[in-house]
Write a protein that holds these residues in place. Structure first.
Motif, PDB file in Angstrom:
ATOM      1  N   LEU A 279       0.833  -1.182  -0.003  1.00 48.34           N
ATOM      2  CA  LEU A 279       0.066  -0.065  -0.174  1.00 48.34           C
ATOM      3  C   LEU A 279       0.924   1.233   0.049  1.00 48.34           C
ATOM      4  N   ARG A 280       1.903   1.194   0.951  1.00 48.20           N
ATOM      5  CA  ARG A 280       2.919   2.479   1.120  1.00 48.20           C
ATOM      6  C   ARG A 280       3.598   2.824  -0.496  1.00 48.20           C
ATOM      7  N   ILE A 281       4.032   1.777  -0.970  1.00 42.83           N
ATOM      8  CA  ILE A 281       4.796   1.559  -2.023  1.00 42.83           C
ATOM      9  C   ILE A 281       4.012   2.105  -3.334  1.00 42.83           C
ATOM     10  N   LEU A 282       2.939   1.433  -3.374  1.00 41.23           N
ATOM     11  CA  LEU A 282       2.105   1.551  -4.802  1.00 41.23           C
ATOM     12  C   LEU A 282       1.037   3.141  -4.629  1.00 41.23           C
ATOM     13  N   SER A 283       0.936   3.539  -3.424  1.00 36.48           N
ATOM     14  CA  SER A 283       0.162   4.815  -3.273  1.00 36.48           C
ATOM     15  C   SER A 283       1.399   5.925  -3.922  1.00 36.48           C
ATOM     16  N   ARG A 284       2.442   5.923  -3.315  1.00 36.56           N
ATOM     17  CA  ARG A 284       3.492   6.696  -3.664  1.00 36.56           C
ATOM     18  C   ARG A 284       3.807   6.613  -5.283  1.00 36.56           C
ATOM     19  N   SER A 285       3.669   5.506  -5.805  1.00 32.04           N
ATOM     20  CA  SER A 285       4.004   5.389  -7.224  1.00 32.04           C
ATOM     21  C   SER A 285       2.776   5.886  -7.988  1.00 32.04           C
ATOM     22  N   LEU A 286       1.525   5.556  -7.442  1.00 29.81           N
ATOM     23  CA  LEU A 286       0.618   6.191  -8.322  1.00 29.81           C
ATOM     24  C   LEU A 286       0.602   7.682  -8.293  1.00 29.81           C
ATOM     25  N   GLU A 287       0.545   8.205  -7.101  1.00 35.89           N
ATOM     26  CA  GLU A 287       0.769   9.680  -6.969  1.00 35.89           C
ATOM     27  C   GLU A 287       1.813  10.373  -7.909  1.00 35.89           C
ATOM     28  N   LYS A 288       2.861   9.517  -8.121  1.00 38.35           N
ATOM     29  CA  LYS A 288       3.923  10.051  -8.871  1.00 38.35           C
ATOM     30  C   LYS A 288       3.655  10.108 -10.307  1.00 38.35           C
ATOM     31  N   THR A 289       3.054   8.797 -10.561  1.00 39.06           N
ATOM     32  CA  THR A 289       2.842   8.662 -12.178  1.00 39.06           C
ATOM     33  C   THR A 289       1.817   9.242 -12.520  1.00 39.06           C
ATOM     34  N   LYS A 290       0.412   9.260 -12.025  1.00 42.44           N
ATOM     35  CA  LYS A 290      -0.591   9.719 -12.433  1.00 42.44           C
ATOM     36  C   LYS A 290      -0.695  11.404 -12.697  1.00 42.44           C
ATOM     37  N   LYS A 291       0.424  12.138 -12.294  1.00 41.09           N
ATOM     38  CA  LYS A 291       0.447  13.519 -12.443  1.00 41.09           C
ATOM     39  C   LYS A 291       1.256  13.710 -13.760  1.00 41.09           C
ATOM     40  N   ILE A 292       1.642  12.910 -14.095  1.00 36.27           N
ATOM     41  CA  ILE A 292       2.502  12.931 -15.520  1.00 36.27           C
ATOM     42  C   ILE A 292       1.294  12.513 -16.614  1.00 36.27           C
ATOM     43  N   PRO A 293       0.973  13.275 -17.648  1.00 41.05           N
ATOM     44  CA  PRO A 293       0.056  12.986 -18.656  1.00 41.05           C
ATOM     45  C   PRO A 293       0.804  11.786 -19.380  1.00 41.05           C
ATOM     46  N   MET A 294      -0.246  10.864 -19.700  1.00 38.62           N
ATOM     47  CA  MET A 294       0.274   9.671 -20.489  1.00 38.62           C
ATOM     48  C   MET A 294       0.854   9.909 -21.635  1.00 38.62           C
ATOM     49  N   ASP A 295       0.619  10.897 -22.454  1.00 40.80           N
ATOM     50  CA  ASP A 295       1.177  10.892 -23.876  1.00 40.80           C
ATOM     51  C   ASP A 295       2.692  11.662 -23.441  1.00 40.80           C
ATOM     52  N   GLU A 296       2.980  12.520 -22.405  1.00 44.48           N
ATOM     53  CA  GLU A 296       4.016  13.023 -21.999  1.00 44.48           C
ATOM     54  C   GLU A 296       5.112  11.906 -21.446  1.00 44.48           C
ATOM     55  N   TYR A 297       4.521  10.977 -20.786  1.00 49.14           N
ATOM     56  CA  TYR A 297       5.152   9.744 -20.176  1.00 49.14           C
ATOM     57  C   TYR A 297       5.784   8.939 -21.322  1.00 49.14           C
ATOM     58  N   VAL A 298       4.856   8.498 -22.294  1.00 46.97           N
ATOM     59  CA  VAL A 298       5.179   7.722 -23.407  1.00 46.97           C
ATOM     60  C   VAL A 298       6.315   8.472 -24.109  1.00 46.97           C
ATOM     61  N   GLN A 299       6.054   9.738 -24.568  1.00 43.45           N
ATOM     62  CA  GLN A 299       7.021  10.580 -25.321  1.00 43.45           C
ATOM     63  C   GLN A 299       8.346  10.428 -24.833  1.00 43.45           C
ATOM     64  N   TYR A 300       8.461  10.486 -23.415  1.00 44.16           N
ATOM     65  CA  TYR A 300       9.680  10.527 -22.744  1.00 44.16           C
ATOM     66  C   TYR A 300      10.452   9.184 -22.800  1.00 44.16           C
ATOM     67  N   GLN A 301       9.520   8.071 -22.838  1.00 46.10           N
ATOM     68  CA  GLN A 301      10.434   6.735 -22.947  1.00 46.10           C
ATOM     69  C   GLN A 301      10.936   6.598 -24.342  1.00 46.10           C
ATOM     70  N   ILE A 302      10.141   7.375 -25.384  1.00 50.13           N
ATOM     71  CA  ILE A 302      10.600   7.227 -26.695  1.00 50.13           C
ATOM     72  C   ILE A 302      11.948   8.067 -26.714  1.00 50.13           C
ATOM     73  N   LEU A 303      12.122   9.310 -25.962  1.00 44.61           N
ATOM     74  CA  LEU A 303      13.107  10.132 -26.165  1.00 44.61           C
ATOM     75  C   LEU A 303      14.236   9.549 -25.435  1.00 44.61           C
ATOM     76  N   THR A 304      14.289   8.830 -24.433  1.00 43.21           N
ATOM     77  CA  THR A 304      15.309   8.277 -23.723  1.00 43.21           C
ATOM     78  C   THR A 304      15.838   7.165 -24.586  1.00 43.21           C
ATOM     79  N   ASN A 305      15.000   6.545 -25.351  1.00 41.62           N
ATOM     80  CA  ASN A 305      15.418   5.282 -26.279  1.00 41.62           C
ATOM     81  C   ASN A 305      16.360   5.867 -27.528  1.00 41.62           C
TER      82      ASN A 305
END
Ligand code: ZN
Length: 498
Positions: A85-111
């Motif tokens: 609960l501790r780990i996933l709440s933090r992780s969700l809080e962190k990830t959901k604030k980043i819009p999905m398209d920006e998150y995906v674009q970032y994965q493509i950028l680093t690749n």
């Protein structure tokens, strides 16, 4: 949703995330080991889609509902479910604030960026890399501002790799170690250096591969669950505790490079292999932080691997493999050579003493890149200036300077300090362990079981059950860099008789 349904759904979500992670790790591993060079485009498409699915599998209303149900029933949860609960709440809080398209674009950028960095380094052209580092710095600042608008962006980035660590903690840490380390380096400069020229004779890769197998056997790595591959920059990657991969790089004219890479990556592999069975395929499997991970790799590489006891144990085998190259070289000569301390250009090949200065340089630079006090164009000049100031050496080109590490190209800003922290954690672990038993006697016999047992019980088996600060404190008490300084001072004053 009732608690049982929530727990069942949680387990399904964790397995799904594990599956996407496994697939993306396999693609990454392939890309840096056996994939042909010009294949980045197709891989980028696959990685983009997989990271989108990974995001969707986690950031959704159902995950929110699962975590809310767990939170409402927290008192009834097992210790493991509480940790989840501790780990996933933090992780969700962190990830959901980043819009999905920006998150995906970032994965493509680093690749793409890693691939461009590779070329830039190969042809020694920093200008190719500038647009990428600019985009990566910009994206990192944007993401941390979405997540924690009131925090300093670099503090948030640091915490991603070592939870709880801030610029203040690191300033204190580096201020404590900088002076004594620089003084030791200075003293050593004026005394006689041991001969290490035999390490740069010709050592055929075939024989070095045989040595790697032997070293993995000494480390007690189970070859049914851990293999070794070859890559440009050594690393360890684990899909789960039963499937761990070490990757090394053989240099025919630098014998100690792969030898110590295998021991270093072996330390990471031992950590991953010893994480509790019950945590596998859950969000609690894996190393707790980069600092703790590096404490394990550097403990095996330096504290064990570069000790006289270890060298004496493995040297007869090494001598049998390379009788001509090491003709007339005694175990003690070999020990002195692999511990030679002198300012150098490349962090991964630096000796144990000058190593934290390489990390300090990166810490100062990335911190300034994030707060805007230097630009990417100024970065190489600042890099060279600090190498002169802290290590007294001139950097001849980008390849051996600012382009040497993959981290920034891969989007890892805030990672570097973990290397120095890890070395310091390891020295304190050694101090605590020594009060319980005599490590050197075990190492001299090639028996690492008691040491691994201590590390497993105190560090490895817990996975992410505890935060790194609590895990370390339970094992060793409050973190204090004085143990690191004492360790370095004792080792190098004795090695150099100063
Ligand atoms: Zn490492």
């Amino acid at each position: 949703m009732d608690l049982n349904t929530a727990l069942n759904k949680l387990s399904q979500t964790e397995k799904k995330m594990y599956a996407y992670d496994h697939a993306m790790n396999a693609i990454y591993l392939d890309s840096v080991t056996v994939a042909p060079r010009d294949t980045v485009e197709g891989r980028g498409i696959a990685m983009g889609i997989l990271s989108e699915e990974h995001y969707k599998a986690f950031v959704n209303d159902e995950t929110e509902e699962i975590l809310n149900t767990l939170k409402e029933n927290e008192a009834a949860l097992s210790a493991t479910d509480k940790a989840k609960l501790r780990i996933l709440s933090r992780s969700l809080e962190k990830t959901k604030k980043i819009p999905m398209d920006e998150y995906v674009q970032y994965q493509i950028l680093t690749n793409e960026s890693e691939s461009v960095w590779h070329t830039a380094k190969e042809i020694n052209d920093y200008s190719l890399f500038v647009p990428y580092i600019d985009k990566i710095v910009e994206a990192n600042i944007r993401f941390v501002k979405y997540r924690q608008p009131d925090c300093h962006p670099y503090d948030t980035l640091l915490s991603d790799y070592e939870r709880g660590i801030t610029r203040d903690t690191l300033d204190n840490f580096f201020n404590t170690i900088k002076k004594p380390v620089m003084e030791l380096v200075d003293k050593i400069k004026s005394v006689h250096q041991p001969d290490s020229s035999f390490l740069n004779k010709h050592y055929p890769v075939e024989s070095q591969r045989i040595l790697s197998d032997y070293i993995m056997q000494v480390l007690g790595l189970d070859r049914a669950h851990c293999t070794i591959g070859e890559t440009e920059h050594p690393f360890e990657l684990s899909f789960n505790k039963y499937d761990v991969r070490i990757n090394t790089h053989y240099n025919e004219n630098d014998f100690s490079s792969s030898l110590f890479s295998v021991i270093h990556e072996g330390g990471h592999a031992i950590y991953e292999s010893n994480i509790g069975d019950s945590l596998q395929y859950t969000c609690l499997a894996g190393g707790v932080s980069m600092g703790i991970h590096e404490s394990q790799s550097r403990f095996f590489e330096n504290i064990i691997g570069r000790s006289y006891e270890f060298i004496s144990y493995v040297y007869p085998y090494i001598l049998k493999l390379f009788p001509d190259q090491l003709n007339g070289v005694l175990a003690y000569d070999f020990y002195l050579a692999v511990n030679k301390a002198q300012p150098s250009l490349i962090r991964t090949e630096a000796d144990e003493l000058t190593y934290p200065l390489h990390v300090l340089i990166r810490y100062e630079l990335e911190r300034q890149l994030i707060d805007g006090s230097i630009t990417s164009k100024e970065l190489p000049f600042e890099w060279n200036r600090l190498y002169k100031e802290y290590l007294g050496i001139d950097v001849p080109d980008y390849r051996q300077g600012v382009l040497q590490d993959v981290h920034w190209a891969g989007g890892m800003i805030g990672y570097f300090p973990s290397y120095a922290l890890g070395s310091a954690y390891g020295a304190q672990m050694l101090y605590v362990m020594q009060k319980e038993f005599d490590l050197s006697k075990d190492i001299a016999k090639g028996d690492l079981e008691r040491i691994k047992g201590w590390l497993c019980k105190n560090i490895h088996c817990h996975g992410l059950m505890l935060d790194p600060y609590d895990l370390f404190k339970n094992a060793c008490g409050e973190f204090d860099p004085k143990y690191y300084i004492n360790y370095l001072t004792e080792k190098y004053t004795s090695l150099y008789n100063i």
